[in-house]
Design a protein around this motif. Structure first.
Motif, PDB file in Angstrom:
ATOM      1  N   SER A 137       0.886  -1.033  -0.186  1.00 40.90           N
ATOM      2  CA  SER A 137       0.079   0.007   0.022  1.00 40.90           C
ATOM      3  C   SER A 137       0.886   1.329  -0.008  1.00 40.90           C
ATOM      4  O   SER A 137       2.287   1.158   0.445  1.00 40.90           O
ATOM      5  CB  SER A 137      -0.672  -0.031   1.319  1.00 40.90           C
ATOM      6  OG  SER A 137      -0.087   0.100   2.526  1.00 40.90           O
ATOM      7  N   ALA A 138       0.392   2.434  -0.241  1.00 40.10           N
ATOM      8  CA  ALA A 138       1.057   3.488  -0.225  1.00 40.10           C
ATOM      9  C   ALA A 138       1.626   3.736   0.888  1.00 40.10           C
ATOM     10  O   ALA A 138       2.750   4.425   1.168  1.00 40.10           O
ATOM     11  CB  ALA A 138       0.202   4.881  -0.747  1.00 40.10           C
ATOM     12  N   ARG A 139       0.748   3.512   2.077  1.00 41.64           N
ATOM     13  CA  ARG A 139       1.422   3.972   3.390  1.00 41.64           C
ATOM     14  C   ARG A 139       2.819   3.100   3.700  1.00 41.64           C
ATOM     15  O   ARG A 139       3.770   3.565   4.257  1.00 41.64           O
ATOM     16  CB  ARG A 139       0.486   3.257   4.460  1.00 41.64           C
ATOM     17  CG  ARG A 139       1.012   3.608   6.019  1.00 41.64           C
ATOM     18  CD  ARG A 139      -0.278   3.502   7.153  1.00 41.64           C
ATOM     19  NE  ARG A 139      -0.587   4.948   7.122  1.00 41.64           N
ATOM     20  CZ  ARG A 139      -1.873   5.197   7.386  1.00 41.64           C
ATOM     21  NH1 ARG A 139      -2.721   4.461   7.765  1.00 41.64           N
ATOM     22  NH2 ARG A 139      -2.101   6.562   7.902  1.00 41.64           N
ATOM     23  N   GLU A 140       2.673   1.840   3.246  1.00 35.42           N
ATOM     24  CA  GLU A 140       3.746   1.071   3.659  1.00 35.42           C
ATOM     25  C   GLU A 140       5.089   1.274   2.671  1.00 35.42           C
ATOM     26  O   GLU A 140       6.384   1.359   3.082  1.00 35.42           O
ATOM     27  CB  GLU A 140       3.622  -0.534   3.282  1.00 35.42           C
ATOM     28  CG  GLU A 140       2.672  -0.959   4.170  1.00 35.42           C
ATOM     29  CD  GLU A 140       2.164  -2.582   3.653  1.00 35.42           C
ATOM     30  OE1 GLU A 140       2.538  -2.977   2.764  1.00 35.42           O
ATOM     31  OE2 GLU A 140       1.543  -3.139   4.571  1.00 35.42           O
ATOM     32  N   ARG A 141       4.959   1.968   1.514  1.00 33.05           N
ATOM     33  CA  ARG A 141       5.884   2.444   0.763  1.00 33.05           C
ATOM     34  C   ARG A 141       6.612   3.348   1.305  1.00 33.05           C
ATOM     35  O   ARG A 141       7.700   3.849   1.357  1.00 33.05           O
ATOM     36  CB  ARG A 141       5.395   2.752  -0.565  1.00 33.05           C
ATOM     37  CG  ARG A 141       5.165   1.219  -1.382  1.00 33.05           C
ATOM     38  CD  ARG A 141       4.830   1.768  -2.889  1.00 33.05           C
ATOM     39  NE  ARG A 141       3.679   2.608  -2.935  1.00 33.05           N
ATOM     40  CZ  ARG A 141       2.606   2.364  -3.790  1.00 33.05           C
ATOM     41  NH1 ARG A 141       2.517   1.402  -4.647  1.00 33.05           N
ATOM     42  NH2 ARG A 141       1.670   3.139  -3.636  1.00 33.05           N
ATOM     43  N   LEU A 142       5.524   4.405   1.840  1.00 34.77           N
ATOM     44  CA  LEU A 142       6.131   5.725   2.183  1.00 34.77           C
ATOM     45  C   LEU A 142       7.272   5.463   3.815  1.00 34.77           C
ATOM     46  O   LEU A 142       8.130   6.021   4.076  1.00 34.77           O
ATOM     47  CB  LEU A 142       5.016   6.752   2.970  1.00 34.77           C
ATOM     48  CG  LEU A 142       4.467   7.316   1.746  1.00 34.77           C
ATOM     49  CD1 LEU A 142       3.444   8.314   2.105  1.00 34.77           C
ATOM     50  CD2 LEU A 142       5.402   8.110   0.952  1.00 34.77           C
ATOM     51  N   LYS A 143       6.595   4.130   4.441  1.00 34.10           N
ATOM     52  CA  LYS A 143       7.488   3.917   5.892  1.00 34.10           C
ATOM     53  C   LYS A 143       8.664   3.282   5.426  1.00 34.10           C
ATOM     54  O   LYS A 143       9.872   3.701   6.026  1.00 34.10           O
ATOM     55  CB  LYS A 143       6.335   2.717   6.437  1.00 34.10           C
ATOM     56  CG  LYS A 143       5.565   3.245   7.420  1.00 34.10           C
ATOM     57  CD  LYS A 143       4.697   2.260   7.950  1.00 34.10           C
ATOM     58  CE  LYS A 143       3.568   2.623   8.859  1.00 34.10           C
ATOM     59  NZ  LYS A 143       2.980   1.565   9.751  1.00 34.10           N
ATOM     60  N   ASP A 144       8.659   2.431   4.035  1.00 31.31           N
ATOM     61  CA  ASP A 144      10.062   2.250   3.552  1.00 31.31           C
ATOM     62  C   ASP A 144      11.003   3.252   3.201  1.00 31.31           C
ATOM     63  O   ASP A 144      12.152   2.912   3.165  1.00 31.31           O
ATOM     64  CB  ASP A 144       9.687   0.973   2.304  1.00 31.31           C
ATOM     65  CG  ASP A 144       8.931  -0.271   2.701  1.00 31.31           C
ATOM     66  OD1 ASP A 144       9.017  -0.487   4.008  1.00 31.31           O
ATOM     67  OD2 ASP A 144       8.446  -0.877   1.825  1.00 31.31           O
ATOM     68  N   LYS A 145      10.301   4.247   2.689  1.00 28.62           N
ATOM     69  CA  LYS A 145      11.318   5.460   2.310  1.00 28.62           C
ATOM     70  C   LYS A 145      11.698   6.198   3.495  1.00 28.62           C
ATOM     71  O   LYS A 145      13.015   7.021   3.386  1.00 28.62           O
ATOM     72  CB  LYS A 145      10.703   6.322   1.352  1.00 28.62           C
ATOM     73  CG  LYS A 145      10.687   5.280  -0.129  1.00 28.62           C
ATOM     74  CD  LYS A 145       9.880   6.581  -1.074  1.00 28.62           C
ATOM     75  CE  LYS A 145       9.816   5.674  -2.230  1.00 28.62           C
ATOM     76  NZ  LYS A 145       9.163   6.632  -3.353  1.00 28.62           N
ATOM     77  N   GLY A 146      11.152   5.923   4.742  1.00 27.26           N
ATOM     78  CA  GLY A 146      11.507   6.875   5.773  1.00 27.26           C
ATOM     79  C   GLY A 146      10.845   8.151   5.984  1.00 27.26           C
ATOM     80  O   GLY A 146      11.269   8.932   6.582  1.00 27.26           O
ATOM     81  N   LEU A 147       9.668   8.129   5.102  1.00 31.57           N
ATOM     82  CA  LEU A 147       8.911   9.381   5.153  1.00 31.57           C
ATOM     83  C   LEU A 147       7.912   9.215   6.141  1.00 31.57           C
ATOM     84  O   LEU A 147       7.320  10.334   6.914  1.00 31.57           O
ATOM     85  CB  LEU A 147       8.226   9.727   3.959  1.00 31.57           C
ATOM     86  CG  LEU A 147       9.539   9.878   2.774  1.00 31.57           C
ATOM     87  CD1 LEU A 147       8.751  10.125   1.492  1.00 31.57           C
ATOM     88  CD2 LEU A 147      10.452  10.870   3.034  1.00 31.57           C
ATOM     89  N   LEU A 148       7.547   8.130   6.914  1.00 29.11           N
ATOM     90  CA  LEU A 148       6.398   8.191   7.798  1.00 29.11           C
ATOM     91  C   LEU A 148       7.082   7.299   9.310  1.00 29.11           C
ATOM     92  O   LEU A 148       7.796   6.523   9.074  1.00 29.11           O
ATOM     93  CB  LEU A 148       5.264   7.202   7.332  1.00 29.11           C
ATOM     94  CG  LEU A 148       4.053   7.915   6.541  1.00 29.11           C
ATOM     95  CD1 LEU A 148       2.940   7.022   6.259  1.00 29.11           C
ATOM     96  CD2 LEU A 148       3.642   9.077   7.387  1.00 29.11           C
TER      97      LEU A 148
END
Length: 175
Positions: A164-175
């Motif tokens: 999901s978009a949330r998980e991708r953002l977490k992987d990038k370190g943005l969340l």
């Protein structure tokens, strides 16, 4: 007026007939030429000139006028009716001269068509060959440009496998 029109059309046909007749043979003109001219001035055997055939306008006019003058004088003596009106006389002369030029146009166009027929045949043959080459090249280009069937991607991630978009953002370190 009707009689003049009929005489004019008939004289055009008469002019065509005279020109055609003289183009086939000029015996009468040769006879007059032998009577009138000395041996040095007589026409050559290969010369096809006649009273109207291959003559200039002035010579045609004089020859045709003289012919109709003789015909009208004979008609005056033989027929008690006055047919030699000036308007009929002029219609006959103009129509006959017009007929001779019309016949000359027909003969010249036939000669040109006969001369050009061989070259025209070659042009048509070349055009067919070029058309065949063009079609062959066109078919070859279409075969070369034909698009191969695209292969489907081997592995396409399904919706369940995608993050999901949330998980991708977490992987990038943005969340």
């Amino acid at each position: 007026m009707t009689l003049e029109l009929i005489v004019f059309i008939a004289s055009i046909l008469f002019g065509l007939l005279i020109y055609w007749r003289e183009s086939n043979g000029n015996g009468m003109y040769r006879t007059f030429n032998k009577i009138i001219n000395s041996k040095k001035l007589q026409m050559k055997p290969e010369d096809k000139t006649g009273f109207v055939y291959q003559q200039s306008f002035l010579i045609r006019l004089v020859s045709i006028t003289f012919l109709f003058l003789i015909a009208i004088v004979i008609a005056q003596f033989l027929l008690p009716i006055d047919l030699a009106a000036i308007s009929l006389f002029a219609s006959m002369i103009v129509g006959t001269i017009l007929g001779t030029y019309l016949a000359q146009l027909i003969f010249k166009s036939n000669e040109v068509i006969d001369e050009q027929s061989e070259s025209l045949e070659g042009i048509v043959q070349e055009t067919f060959e070029k058309g065949k080459d063009f079609i062959h090249d066109f078919k070859q280009k279409n075969l070369d440009k034909e698009i191969p069937k695209e292969e489907l991607p081997k592995e396409t991630p399904t919706d369940k496998e995608q993050k999901s978009a949330r998980e991708r953002l977490k992987d990038k370190g943005l969340l």
